[in-house]
Write a protein that holds these residues in place. Structure first.
Motif, PDB file in Angstrom:
ATOM      1  N   TRP A  54      10.603  -9.771  28.146  1.00  0.00           N
ATOM      2  CA  TRP A  54      11.397  -9.880  26.920  1.00  0.00           C
ATOM      3  C   TRP A  54      11.482  -8.519  26.237  1.00  0.00           C
ATOM      4  N   GLY A  55      10.338  -7.849  26.131  1.00  0.00           N
ATOM      5  CA  GLY A  55      10.315  -6.534  25.488  1.00  0.00           C
ATOM      6  C   GLY A  55      11.166  -5.531  26.256  1.00  0.00           C
ATOM      7  N   ALA A  56      11.065  -5.581  27.583  1.00  0.00           N
ATOM      8  CA  ALA A  56      11.755  -4.575  28.399  1.00  0.00           C
ATOM      9  C   ALA A  56      13.260  -4.785  28.396  1.00  0.00           C
ATOM     10  N   SER A  57      13.690  -6.067  28.328  1.00  0.00           N
ATOM     11  CA  SER A  57      15.120  -6.298  28.514  1.00  0.00           C
ATOM     12  C   SER A  57      15.894  -6.333  27.205  1.00  0.00           C
ATOM     13  N   THR A  58      15.210  -6.237  26.065  1.00  0.00           N
ATOM     14  CA  THR A  58      15.941  -6.265  24.796  1.00  0.00           C
ATOM     15  C   THR A  58      15.952  -4.909  24.119  1.00  0.00           C
TER      16      THR A  58
ATOM     17  N   GLY B  33      32.059   0.001  11.371  1.00  0.00           N
ATOM     18  CA  GLY B  33      31.414  -0.297  10.106  1.00  0.00           C
ATOM     19  C   GLY B  33      30.935   0.955   9.400  1.00  0.00           C
ATOM     20  N   ARG B  34      30.411   1.875  10.166  1.00  0.00           N
ATOM     21  CA  ARG B  34      29.922   3.114   9.581  1.00  0.00           C
ATOM     22  C   ARG B  34      31.070   3.904   8.974  1.00  0.00           C
ATOM     23  N   LEU B  35      32.230   3.853   9.641  1.00  0.00           N
ATOM     24  CA  LEU B  35      33.400   4.556   9.126  1.00  0.00           C
ATOM     25  C   LEU B  35      33.834   3.981   7.780  1.00  0.00           C
ATOM     26  N   PHE B  36      33.770   2.643   7.683  1.00  0.00           N
ATOM     27  CA  PHE B  36      34.305   2.007   6.485  1.00  0.00           C
ATOM     28  C   PHE B  36      33.215   1.588   5.501  1.00  0.00           C
ATOM     29  N   GLY B  37      31.983   1.977   5.806  1.00  0.00           N
ATOM     30  CA  GLY B  37      30.915   1.744   4.843  1.00  0.00           C
ATOM     31  C   GLY B  37      30.384   0.329   4.792  1.00  0.00           C
ATOM     32  N   PHE B  38      30.441  -0.431   5.890  1.00  0.00           N
ATOM     33  CA  PHE B  38      29.723  -1.704   5.892  1.00  0.00           C
ATOM     34  C   PHE B  38      28.729  -1.734   7.054  1.00  0.00           C
ATOM     35  N   ILE B  39      27.745  -2.611   6.912  1.00  0.00           N
ATOM     36  CA  ILE B  39      26.694  -2.686   7.923  1.00  0.00           C
ATOM     37  C   ILE B  39      26.876  -3.935   8.754  1.00  0.00           C
ATOM     38  N   VAL B  40      26.736  -3.801  10.067  1.00  0.00           N
ATOM     39  CA  VAL B  40      26.695  -4.994  10.906  1.00  0.00           C
ATOM     40  C   VAL B  40      25.225  -5.411  10.941  1.00  0.00           C
ATOM     41  N   PRO B  41      24.877  -6.510  10.286  1.00  0.00           N
ATOM     42  CA  PRO B  41      23.463  -6.827  10.175  1.00  0.00           C
ATOM     43  C   PRO B  41      22.835  -7.109  11.533  1.00  0.00           C
ATOM     44  N   SER B  42      21.647  -6.555  11.734  1.00  0.00           N
ATOM     45  CA  SER B  42      20.884  -6.792  12.971  1.00  0.00           C
ATOM     46  C   SER B  42      21.650  -6.415  14.241  1.00  0.00           C
ATOM     47  N   ALA B  43      22.551  -5.443  14.143  1.00  0.00           N
ATOM     48  CA  ALA B  43      23.323  -5.056  15.331  1.00  0.00           C
ATOM     49  C   ALA B  43      22.395  -4.676  16.484  1.00  0.00           C
ATOM     50  N   GLU B  44      21.332  -3.984  16.151  1.00  0.00           N
ATOM     51  CA  GLU B  44      20.383  -3.540  17.168  1.00  0.00           C
ATOM     52  C   GLU B  44      19.770  -4.749  17.873  1.00  0.00           C
ATOM     53  N   ASP B  45      19.327  -5.742  17.063  1.00  0.00           N
ATOM     54  CA  ASP B  45      18.732  -6.945  17.639  1.00  0.00           C
ATOM     55  C   ASP B  45      19.728  -7.677  18.524  1.00  0.00           C
ATOM     56  N   PHE B  46      20.924  -7.913  17.979  1.00  0.00           N
ATOM     57  CA  PHE B  46      21.892  -8.736  18.707  1.00  0.00           C
ATOM     58  C   PHE B  46      22.332  -8.074  20.006  1.00  0.00           C
ATOM     59  N   SER B  47      22.520  -6.743  19.981  1.00  0.00           N
ATOM     60  CA  SER B  47      22.919  -6.128  21.250  1.00  0.00           C
ATOM     61  C   SER B  47      21.754  -6.159  22.240  1.00  0.00           C
ATOM     62  N   GLY B  48      20.533  -6.078  21.727  1.00  0.00           N
ATOM     63  CA  GLY B  48      19.375  -6.232  22.606  1.00  0.00           C
ATOM     64  C   GLY B  48      19.333  -7.618  23.237  1.00  0.00           C
ATOM     65  N   TYR B  49      19.603  -8.653  22.429  1.00  0.00           N
ATOM     66  CA  TYR B  49      19.600 -10.016  22.970  1.00  0.00           C
ATOM     67  C   TYR B  49      20.691 -10.177  24.024  1.00  0.00           C
TER      68      TYR B  49
END
Ligand code: NA
Ligand code: NA
Lengths: 436, 172, 299
Positions: A54-58, B33-49
């Motif tokens: 999980w850690g590696a793939s996210t 979003g960065r261009l227009f000054g809004f944040i995509v919440p948890s973008a990092e998390d969601f792209s990781g998922y």
């Protein structure tokens, strides 16, 4: 120490056996990790695997890899790769080896966009390998130049491994990035130099039709065909340095840009879009599962403490800086055969950094040294990500690819000798930066 | 029957491909979003998922297509009888290992659900939801391995091997 | 026994140094019976996975930045509420007030609290000098959590997400113009390469916490348990003592490398305190009972 040595040998041998038997690389890595954890009496193996997968793939920084692979698949389905060759060939026609240089040059340029070696090899190789083959160039050399110059992705900024090292060693990532530029160029020169020498010695393995003299006006006209690809790279680079995007996000712009190019050149339809997606899935799932296995093996190594103990063993010998560097290189190359390069850095950095500081070696210089060593590990069998990528691209066995890449392995080793002899190659640009 | 299986493999591939598209869209949204000054919440998390989804959901398809790589140099020199035993052994090993891992991946999802574990980013996402694709993908890989094992036992050549051979012939 | 202790940060950081001393102390006092290996820099388990790994006994103990547990329960948010506790003395007081609640939540999750190590106070890094809140208006400020994002909003800046490794480049290319972090982080990342001003607003003082798996801890004999608790108490007091030194040293290092280090103007601090009060109220509204208990005990 004795049972640690025995354990290392048992694990290394069982990995080689599993691989020789035809077990898939990712499963062999997982299997060795399970064996190691079992031998150490760990009773949480399954849970550890789940958590580590999980850690590696996210991991956010990994999102760039499949996107770049996808970008390569999209470009492969456009006329862009053909245009790239048509645009470059009049310019390279005077050089011994001609289009064989295309891998080195394209990887060098693409490395400024991508932070990983596998992504560079995958994206560029998807475009160049079929074309080089069609034109009758030596396959072994085409594969070798790609394997070697794919590693430039790590050295020429941006670079994932430099970020990992910078965070661990507390060296400014900005400086590391700048320090990587000259050694990157040095490697390109070495690779191209070798390709020329090889071409002069092996004329029979090159296509023999083209004449050597091309009028300048033809060269200029040919440049027009490079326009789309230059625009694409320029667009991505421009968005990084123009403050639009971070290097990690650049891959998304790369895919977007290539889809756009494919659309305007009329090579994007439902079929080619879905084809590019499935192609990307195939390569990125393969790499993804190997990364998961490699991460699990790294975790097992962390529990067993083998890499740290080996490094400690070198540290305890109180060697002179030169011998220390030679021993570390040997250690990293051996570890790099079985673990992926970034894992080697992660697992040994806590032990190695104090040694290096004690020997009065500049940590910035050492970062670039580490990258070169990790680059070598990308092309040594059995575990080398560039080998995996190229096997997926060509169907050539990783041992074949490794043999084709051997000269480039030695050239990187030579580059390490050069930067040790002339540390200014690394430190010159960063010092000009701090004087501002 | 046979074509249903093929369709399932293809579905595994397209699901993973869909995740790739999602990653691209999330990151593009973040840039815009960065261009227009809004944040995509948890973008990092969601792209990781989505990355985990792309990796695991496509495992079965990739396996079927011979995409997972291995060293074939030695085994290709074996006689067909030895080769039969080798593939049988390798598939059995893969089945045992992957079953064990799948079981624990499912267990992890269940534990995340019971612990009511949430992500630590912007939006507290119940972590079991994005973990489901991981367990599902492993399960599908399991079935793909089993499918190939049955194939070998019946004396046929499994799909991944056919694809490996095609690639090799093409390149000789 | 051989225990494994993953920590999130690299060896040069104070929390990791304290963790190594903590492990050595226990090894010495148990005559090698309990040998804890410290895996620094998230080399064994990635940071977000560390609480889970300890909870389920994949490792026996581990270190976590309290802030990443903020979504689990509001009490963990005491650690990054701006302008609630801005001196080390106040932060120690706040921690004394929050500790029982935090211990309760950790215990529910099968973990026993051992000790905490504070980071230096989080202050303002910018490219231009800041004398009033107005000077920040319209700038892009780095946000990495709901509370930093809310803070950026209240400061009339645009919250912008940038991952830690991308920070230097983000400043150079103008993706962000300001960030709030500790002087140590600034020194580690050599902030003088890409910005000029450090305004020491001391917004909040976050901590790392070291937790041990409850079952693993209970399985030990009384004597070993006491040795661990003693070592933890020592680590905690060492941490609070040495972070004060680290903070001063790192701030000095920033200045030595050409960053303009400034004390905030009274006007700026008054404006920021108003923002802090809003955020304290919002935090309290999340869980009036638990948070209220912390606040009344602190004040
Ligand atoms: Na690069
Ligand atoms: Na290798």
């Amino acid at each position: 120490m004795m049972d640690m040595t025995l354990l290392s040998i048992v694990l290394a041998v069982s990995m080689l056996l599993m691989l020789a038997m035809g077990i898939w690389v990712a499963l062999a890595l997982t299997g060795v990790a399970v064996l190691g954890l079992m031998l150490s009496g760990n009773d949480q193996i399954g849970l550890l695997f789940a958590t580590s997968s999980w850690g590696a793939s996210t991991s956010w920084s990994l999102t760039a890899l499949p996107l770049f692979i996808w970008m390569g698949e999209v470009l492969f389905r456009t006329r862009l790769s053909e245009d790239l060759f048509k645009g470059l060939s009049p310019w390279l026609s005077g050089l011994p080896g001609k289009l064989l240089h295309v891998n080195v040059l394209s990887c060098g340029i693409f490395a400024a966009v991508s932070g990983s070696s596998a992504a560079t090899a995958a994206t560029i190789g998807r475009m160049t390998l079929p074309e080089l083959k069609a034109q009758g160039y030596s396959e072994r050399m085409a594969v070798g130049t790609l394997a070697g110059s794919g590693t430039l992705g790590l050295l020429i900024p941006p670079s994932i491994i430099l970020i990992v090292y910078g965070v661990a060693a507390e060296v400014s990532i900005g400086r590391l990035f700048i320090a990587g530029a000259l050694p990157g160029l040095l490697l390109m020169v070495l690779f191209m130099g070798y390709t020329m020498v090889w071409a002069l010695l092996n004329r029979d393995e090159l296509p023999s039709n083209t004449s050597d003299r091309v009028p300048f006006i033809v060269k200029l006209k040919a440049l027009k065909q490079l326009l789309p690809i230059v625009a694409l790279i320029g667009f991505v680079l421009g968005s990084i340095y123009g403050g639009l995007t971070t290097p990690t996000e650049a891959a998304a712009l790369g895919v977007f840009g290539s889809l756009f190019l494919a659309l305007v050149t009329g090579s994007l339809d439902r079929e080619s879009f879905l084809g590019s997606l499935l192609g990307a899935v195939k390569s990125s799932c393969m790499i993804g599962l190997i990364l998961v296995g490699a991460h699990f093996l790294t975790l097992a190594m962390g529990f067993l403490g083998i890499p740290g103990a080996l490094a400690q063993w070198i540290g305890d010998m109180a060697l002179s800086p030169v011998v220390l560097l030679m021993s570390l290189t040997l250690l990293f190359v051996v570890l790099g055969c079985f673990l992926d390069g970034i894992s080697v850095v992660v697992l040994t950095v806590a032990v190695v950094l104090p040694m290096v500081q004690q020997a009065n070696i500049d940590l910035l210089w050492f970062g670039i040294y580490i990258v070169l060593v990790v680059e070598m590990s990308q092309i040594t069998p059995p575990v080398g990500f560039n080998l995996f990528v190229i096997q997926a691209l060509t169907g050539k066995d990783i041992l074949y690819v490794a043999r084709a890449a051997l000269p480039f392995f030695l050239l990187i080793l030579f580059a390490i000798v050069l930067i040790s002899w002339f540390p200014e190659i690394v430190t010159y640009l960063p010092t000009t930066m701090s004087q501002r | 029957m046979h074509s249903l299986r093929e369709k399932l493999y293809l579905a595994s591939g397209y699901l993973a491909g869909f995740c790739l598209v999602v990653i691209m869209l999330i990151i593009l949204a973040q840039i815009v979003g960065r261009l227009f000054g809004f944040i995509v919440p948890s973008a990092e998390d969601f792209s990781g998922y989505a990355l985990a989804g792309a990796t695991f959901l496509g495992l079965a398809y990739t396996f079927h297509e011979g995409g997972h790589i291995r060293v074939t140099l030695l085994i290709q020199r074996c006689s067909s009888r030895v080769r039969f035993l080798q593939e049988l052994l390798v598939l059995l090993f893969a089945l045992v290992l992957v079953s064990y891992m799948t079981w624990h991946c499912i267990y992890m999802v269940w534990e995340s659900y019971v612990f009511e574990e949430v992500s630590y980013g912007y939006i507290p996402v119940p972590i079991w939801i994005p973990q489901v694709p991981l367990a599902l993908g492993m399960l599908a890989l399991n079935l793909a391995i089993l499918d190939s094992l049955v194939c070998v036992v019946k004396g046929r050549v499994p799909a991944y091997q056919t694809h490996e051979n095609e690639l090799n012939l093409e390149e000789v | 026994d051989k225990w494994h202790m993953p920590t999130p940060y690299a060896d040069a950081n104070l929390p990791t140094q304290i963790a190594r001393e903590f492990a050595e102390e226990i090894k010495a006092n148990t005559a090698g019976e309990l040998d804890i290996t410290v895996h620094s820099g998230a080399s064994l388990v990635k940071h977000p996975e560390i609480p889970r790994a300890v909870k389920t006994g994949q490792v026996q103990l581990g270190e976590v930045f309290i802030g990443i547990m903020g979504n689990t329960h509001p009490v963990f948010k005491h650690d990054n509420i701006p302008f609630l506790a801005t001196t080390f003395d106040d932060a120690e007081k706040l921690w004394a007030a929050a500790r029982p609640e935090v211990e309760k939540q950790l215990d529910k999750d099968g973990m026993t609290l051992l000790y905490t190590v504070a980071w230096p106070a989080q202050s303002l890094y910018t490219k231009a000098p800041v004398n009033r809140l107005e000077d920040l208006s319209g700038l892009k400020m780095r946000a990495y959590s709901p509370s930093t994002s809310r803070l950026a909003d209240l400061m009339h800046t645009t919250p912008t997400t940038v991952q830690v490794p991308d920070i230097p480049q983000a400043f150079s290319t103008g993706i962000i113009d300001a960030m709030i972090t500790s002087p140590s982080t600034g020194v580690n990342g050599q902030a003088w390469d890409y910005l000029e001003h450090f305004t020491d607003v001391r917004a909040w003082i976050p901590k790392n916490v070291v937790v041990v798996n409850k079952r693993a801890f209970k399985r030990l004999d009384d004597k070993t348990r006491q040795i661990i608790l003693d070592a933890a108490a020592k680590a905690e007091s060492e941490g609070w003592k040495r972070v004060r030194v680290t903070a001063a040293e790192d701030t000095k290092t920033l200045a030595e490398n050409g960053i303009q280090v400034a004390e905030p103007s009274a006007e700026l601090m008054a404006e920021l305190q108003t923002i802090g009060d809003i955020m304290i109220d919002e935090w309290k509204a999340e869980s009036p009972d638990d948070v209220g208990a912390i606040l009344s005990s602190y004040r």
